[in-house]
Design a protein around this motif. Structure first.
Motif: not given
Ligand code: 4AZ
Length: 852
Positions: A799-800, A803, A821-823, A826
Motif C-alpha cells: 500500500c502507500q 512503493s 512495489v509500484s501501484w 487501492g
C-alpha cells in the motif's frame, strides 16, 4: 606383549589376529607327527603333551573370547532428582565444597547405591553416582548415575530406571529401613542427553548464579560479545532464586550455529539435565526483537551449552532475575465478567512456565453466550503428536482440547450458556509462547447476526459463502455450493472464480481448473510461448518451440567441463558470452559456466536471521529482511521503500523520485536512506543512515501508465554489511519465477487503504498471479514490464508507503529481487492484486548504470 594380557584387553583387531593363529595351528602339525617315525615313545609323549597344551590354550582363549564378546559394555548415564523430606535446607548446601554439602551428598550416594542394589537390572551394572546440587523444598537432591550395561541390556536398564519411583516407595515402606536413612519422595530420573557427555569435549565450564530481589544477574557464553564461543566445550550455569520466587531468564542475544547437532543451548527446569524437565532447546540466530524470556516453575534452573569443533558463533547473553511466585506474569486464571475482555497465558508474549495449570471462568450478561477468539495460539512442543490428543500442553474449553500452533484468530469457541471455563495446562517439559485471547458476549440464538457461521464458529459476511474463497479458514463456507455461471465447477464440488481457469495454479485442488486449457495433447511438450512440440523433440539440440524452451534444463551446457548451447532469450549468458541451458543457474551453488560467472557476486539474498515460526503475524523480525531500506525526507519522514543491491546502490521506484510541485524528489539532497532499520524512529546501533549522491530514474518511466517504474540511488558512502544489512540478489534477465509462487512483500507503508504507516517493518506473503488474468482484473492496464502479486480474496497487499520496496522471491537458498512495489487499484481489495515492476526486465540497465 603378554599373551594373557592381550586376551583380556579385547579389541576387534586383536581378535582378528587371534583368529588367524587358530587357523594354522592344529591339523598340519598333527600330520607331520604321524608321518615322521623317529623320536620314538618320548617323542610321542612330548607330542601328545604339546597337543594337549595347545588344545587347552585354545579352549581358554575361546572361553575368554566369547565371554568378552558378550561383555561389550555401553556407558549409560541417567540424571535424577529426589526430595529428601526429613532434612532441612541449609544455605551451605549451595556450595559443593562445603562440609555440609559433602556430608549430605555422601548420604545420598549411599542411599542410591542401596536402592539400585534392590533392582536386579541395576545392581549388576551400577558404576557410581555424583551429586550435582541441592535446592530448597525440603531438600531436593540432583544427581547423575552411571551404569556400564552389556549391549542388548540397555532397555531393561531404561525400564528399571523409569520405575525407580515405585522402587523407592516400596523401600520407604519397608520396616527394615535404617533409622538414619533419608526419607525420599518425588523421585524422577531419565537418561541424560548423550550430547552432554560427548568424549570430544576438551573444556568444561561450570558456573552458578544466585539472583536476589532488585538484582539483575547476567549469564553469557564464554567470550561473548568479544569473541566466538570455544569449540568442543561443555558449559553449564546453575541458576537459583530465593525460596518463594521463580527465575526469569531473558535472552537479549542468541546467536549459535544453525545446526543443533553441532552447537546448542538447552534450558532445564531443574538443577540437573533431566530430559523430562527440558524447557527449551535452542540453536541458530534469534532476532533480538523476538521476545525470548523463560520462567521456571520453582526456584532453580539449569542452562547447558555444548559446542563441537565446527564453526563457532558469538553465543548468547541472558539477564537473570527473580520474580515472586504468583506475581502478575506468573499468575493466570480467575473470573472475567462483562461484555468484552481479554486474557493471556502467563508471561505472554514470552514463554509460559512449565508445570502450570489454571482456569478462567468467564461470565457475560444473562441470556447471552460467551465467544472466545484466540488472536495468537502457540502451544507446540516435541512429542505433542500433531494436534491429535493434546497429550502435553493444551487449552481446554467446553471439554474440547486445543494444542499445537494455530493461525491467528482461527481458534474460536462459543458457549451454550452465559458462562464458559477455559483451562490452561502446561506439563513439566518444553514450553511455548502461549496465547492471547478475547471474549465477547454474543446472542446465543444467533451468534453471527446477519452473517454466516463457519463450522469453526467464525462469523463471515453472508456474501462470502460459495464465492470460491476459503473465508472461514476451514473451507465450510465453500461446501455444499451451487456454482454460478461465473464460477468453475470443480470436480471435488468446490466453486472457484472463472478467472482462475487456466492460470497455471491448481486452485480447485483437483486440477479441474487447469484442464482443457488449450494445453498440449498427450505426448506433447508445452512450450513457454504457448506452442506445443513433440515430447520426443525435447532436448534434441534443436529449437522446436520457437523460443528455445524445449531445450532448457537438458543437462547440456551445464558444468564447467561441458559445452554450451545456442543463446536464446531463455538461456543464461555467461561472462564469456557462452550460453547454458540450465534454468536459474545463478548463485545456486553449482558452477555451471565454464568461467564460473554464474557463481560470482553471490554474497546476497540471505538473512542471518533464523525464523522460529511465522504464524500469520505481520511484524517482521529485526534482521529478517536486511536488504529493506527506508527512504526518508526531512519534511515527511518515511516516504518510500528501496532495496540494497550492493554496498553503495539501492533500487527503488521511479514514481518515488518524481517532483510534485513544491517538492524536489528528483534531487538527491532531498533524501536520506536508512539501512538496518526495523522500527521507525528507533534508530538503534544496527542502523546506518546515508545521504544520497545520485538518483537515476529509468529514462522511459511513464508517469501516466507507471511503465518502467524503477530508479537507482547511489549512497553518498557505502555501507558495511552486518547481521542487519545485507544486499538482495538480482535475478538474471532469464530468471524464471513460476506463476503462483509464494513471495514476500515488506514495508512500512499504510496498514490499510487510506490508513496510517506502520511503525515496525511489516511482511506479508502473497502469490504471483498469471499475467493475462491480472491484466483482465485490472482493466488492461499492464505493460510487459509489470507483474502482479496478491491474494485475490483481498486483505493482503502492499500500500502507500511501500512503493519502491522489494518483492522478495526465494529461489534455492537465496532471495532475489523479483519486483519493485509500484501501484495498484487501492490496497488489498478483492480481485485487485498489487502491481510490481519486473526486475528481470531491467537487469542489463541496472548493470550498465551501477556495475552491479
Ligand atoms: C502507493 O500508493 C501504492 N496495492 C503502492 C502499492 C499499491 C497501491 C498503492 C498496491 O504507493
Amino acid at each position: 606383549m603378554d599373551y594373557m594380557d592381550s586376551g583380556l584387553r579385547y579389541t576387534p583387531t586383536q581378535d582378528k589376529d587371534w583368529d588367524a593363529d587358530v587357523q594354522f595351528l592344529p591339523a598340519s602339525d598333527n600330520k607331520k607327527l604321524e608321518k615322521k617315525k623317529g623320536p620314538g615313545k618320548v617323542g610321542a609323549v612330548i607330542g601328545v603333551l604339546v597337543l594337549c597344551v595347545v588344545i587347552a590354550l585354545m579352549a581358554g582363549l575361546l572361553v575368554w573370547h566369547f565371554h568378552y564378546r558378550k561383555d561389550v559394555r555401553v556407558k549409560k548415564m541417567y540424571s535424577g532428582s529426589m526430595r529428601i523430606t526429613n532434612q532441612v535446607f541449609d544455605n551451605a548446601y549451595e556450595n559443593t565444597n562445603s562440609s555440609e554439602f559433602k556430608a549430605l551428598a555422601k548420604q545420598v550416594k549411599t542411599q542410591l547405591k542401596m536402592l539400585y542394589s534392590k533392582s536386579p537390572q541395576l545392581s549388576k551394572y551400577y558404576v557410581g553416582s555424583t551429586v550435582q546440587a541441592f535446592s530448597e523444598g525440603s531438600v531436593i537432591a540432583y544427581y547423575i548415575s552411571e551404569f556400564s550395561v552389556p549391549s542388548g541390556q540397555e532397555s531393561a536398564v531404561d525400564h528399571a530406571m523409569s520405575t525407580m519411583d515405585k522402587l523407592v516407595e516400596k523401600e520407604q515402606r519397608s520396616i527394615y529401613r535404617p533409622g538414619n536413612s533419608l526419607l525420599l519422595e518425588d523421585v524422577i530420573s531419565s537418561e541424560l542427553d548423550s550430547r552432554l557427555f560427548s568424549t570430544k569435549f576438551r573444556k568444561f565450564f561450570r558456573f552458578s548464579e544466585h539472583t536476589r530481589t532488585n538484582h539483575i544477574g547476567q549469564i553469557r557464553s564464554p567470550g561473548f560479545p568479544d569473541s566466538p564461543y570455544p569449540p568442543n566445550t561443555f558449559m553449564q550455569w546453575q541458576v537459583r532464586a530465593d525460596p518463594g520466587y521463580v527465575i526469569k531468564l531473558d535472552f537479549d542475544t542468541m546467536n549459535l550455529e544453525e545446526n543443533c547437532r553441532n552447537d546448542f543451548v538447552k534450558i532445564y527446569d531443574s538443577l540437573v539435565a533431566i530430559e523430562t524437565s527440558v524447557v527449551q532447546e535452542m540453536c541458530g540466530y534469534y532476532a533480538p526483537s523476538e521476545p525470548l524470556a523463560f520462567l521456571s516453575s520453582g526456584n532453580v534452573m539449569l542452562v547447558t551449552m555444548a559446542t563441537n569443533q565446527e564453526k563457532n558463533y558469538p553465543g548468547f547473553r541472558a539477564q537473570v532475575s527473580q520474580v515472586r511466585r504468583g506475581s502478575t506474569n506468573t499468575r493466570c486464571g480467575g473470573r472475567l465478567t462483562g461484555n468484552v475482555g481479554s486474557f493471556t497465558s502467563p508471561n505472554f508474549p514470552n514463554y509460559y512456565p512449565p508445570g502450570t495449570s489454571c482456569e478462567w471462568t468467564i461470565e457475560v450478561p444473562a441470556g447471552k453466550s460467551v465467544k472466545v477468539t484466540f488472536k495468537k495460539f502457540l502451544m507446540d512442543e516435541p512429542g505433542q503428536g500433531g494436534s491429535k490428543g493434546c497429550r502435553k500442553d493444551y487449552v481446554q474449553i467446553n471439554g474440547k482440547k486445543f494444542c499445537g500452533d494455530h493461525e491467528d484468530n482461527s481458534v474460536t469457541e462459543t458457549s451454550s450458556t452465559n458462562q464458559m471455563t477455559v483451562q490452561f495446562y502446561s506439563d513439566g517439559s518444553y514450553v511455548d509462547r502461549g496465547f492471547n485471547a478475547t471474549f465477547e458476549a454474543v446472542d446465543s440464538a444467533d451468534p453471527c447476526p446477519k452473517q454466516f457461521q463457519c463450522k469453526n464458529q467464525r462469523c463471515i459476511k453472508s456474501e462470502l459463502k460459495c464465492d470460491g474463497w476459503n473465508d472461514c479458514g476451514d473451507m465450510t463456507d465453500e461446501f455444499n455450493c451451487k456454482c454460478s455461471s461465473n464460477h468453475i465447477h470443480c470436480k471435488n464440488g468446490l466453486c472457484k472464480p472463472m478467472f482462475w481457469k487456466c492460470d497455471s495454479v491448481d486452485d480447485c485442488g483437483d486440477g479441474t481448473d487447469e484442464e482443457g486449457c488449450g494445453a498440449c495433447a498427450k505426448g506433447q511438450f508445452s512450450c513457454k510461448n504457448g506452442n506445443c512440440a513433440s515430447e520426443k523433440k525435447r532436448c534434441d539440440g534443436r529449437d522446436d518451440c520457437g523460443d528455445g524452451s524445449d531445450e532448457l534444463d537438458c543437462g547440456r551446457g551445464t558444468g564447467s567441463s561441458s559445452g554450451s548451447v545456442a543463446c536464446t532469450d531463455l538461456t543464461f549468458k555467461c561472462n564469456n558470452n557462452k550460453c547454458i541451458s540450465k534454468v536459474n543457474p545463478e548463485c545456486d551453488g553449482d558452477q555451471d559456466c565454464e568461467d564460473g560467472s554464474d557463481e560470482i557476486n553471490c554474497d546476497c539474498g540471505r538473512s542471518k536471521f533464523k525464523s522460529t515460526r511465522i504464524v500469520g503475524g505481520q511484524d517482521a523480525e529485526a534482521g529478517e529482511f536486511p536488504w529493506q531500506v527506508s527512504l526518508q525526507t526531512k519534511r515527511f519522514g518515511h516516504l518510500c521503500g528501496a532495496s540494497l543491491i550492493s554496498p553503495g546502490w539501492l533500487v527503488t521506484a521511479a514514481h518515488c523520485v518524481q517532483d510534485d510541485g513544491r517538492n524536489k524528489f528528483h534531487q538527491p539532497d532531498t533524501w536520506f536512506a536508512y539501512m538496518g532499520l526495523h522500527t521507525q524512529r528507533n534508530i538503534g546501533n544496527t542502523v546506518e543512515k546515508r545521504n544520497i549522491k545520485r538518483i537515476i530514474p529509468h529514462p522511459n518511466y511513464n508517469d501516466y501508465t507507471f511503465d518502467n517504474d524503477i530508479a537507482l540511488m547511489e549512497l553518498e558512502s557505502p555501507v558495511a554489511y552486518s547481521d542487519f544489512i545485507q544486499p538482495i540478489c538480482l535475478p538474471a534477465a532469464q530468471h524464471d519465477f513460476p506463476v503462483g509462487s509464494t513471495v514476500t512483500i515488506t514495508g512500512w507503508g499504510a496498514q490499510r487503504e487510506g490508513g496510517t504507516a506502520a511503525t515496525v517493518l511489516q511482511k506479508a506473503q502473497v502469490r504471483t498471479i498469471n499475467y493475462t488474468v491480472c491484466d483482465k482484473l485490472l482493466g488492461g492496464q499492464l505493460t510487459t514490464r509489470m507483474m502482479c502479486a496478491g491474494i485475490l480474496a483481498g486483505g493482503v497487499d502492499a500500500c502507500q508507503g511501500d512503493s519502491g520496496g522489494p518483492l522478495t522471491i526465494p529461489s534455492g537458498i537465496r532471495n532475489f529481487l523479483g519486483g519493485v512495489v509500484s501501484w495498484g487499484d487501492g490496497c488489498a481489495r478483492r480481485n485487485k492484486p498489487g502491481v510490481y515492476t519486473t526486475v528481470t526486465k531491467f537487469r542489463g540497465w541496472i548493470k550498465q548504470n551501477t556495475g552491479v
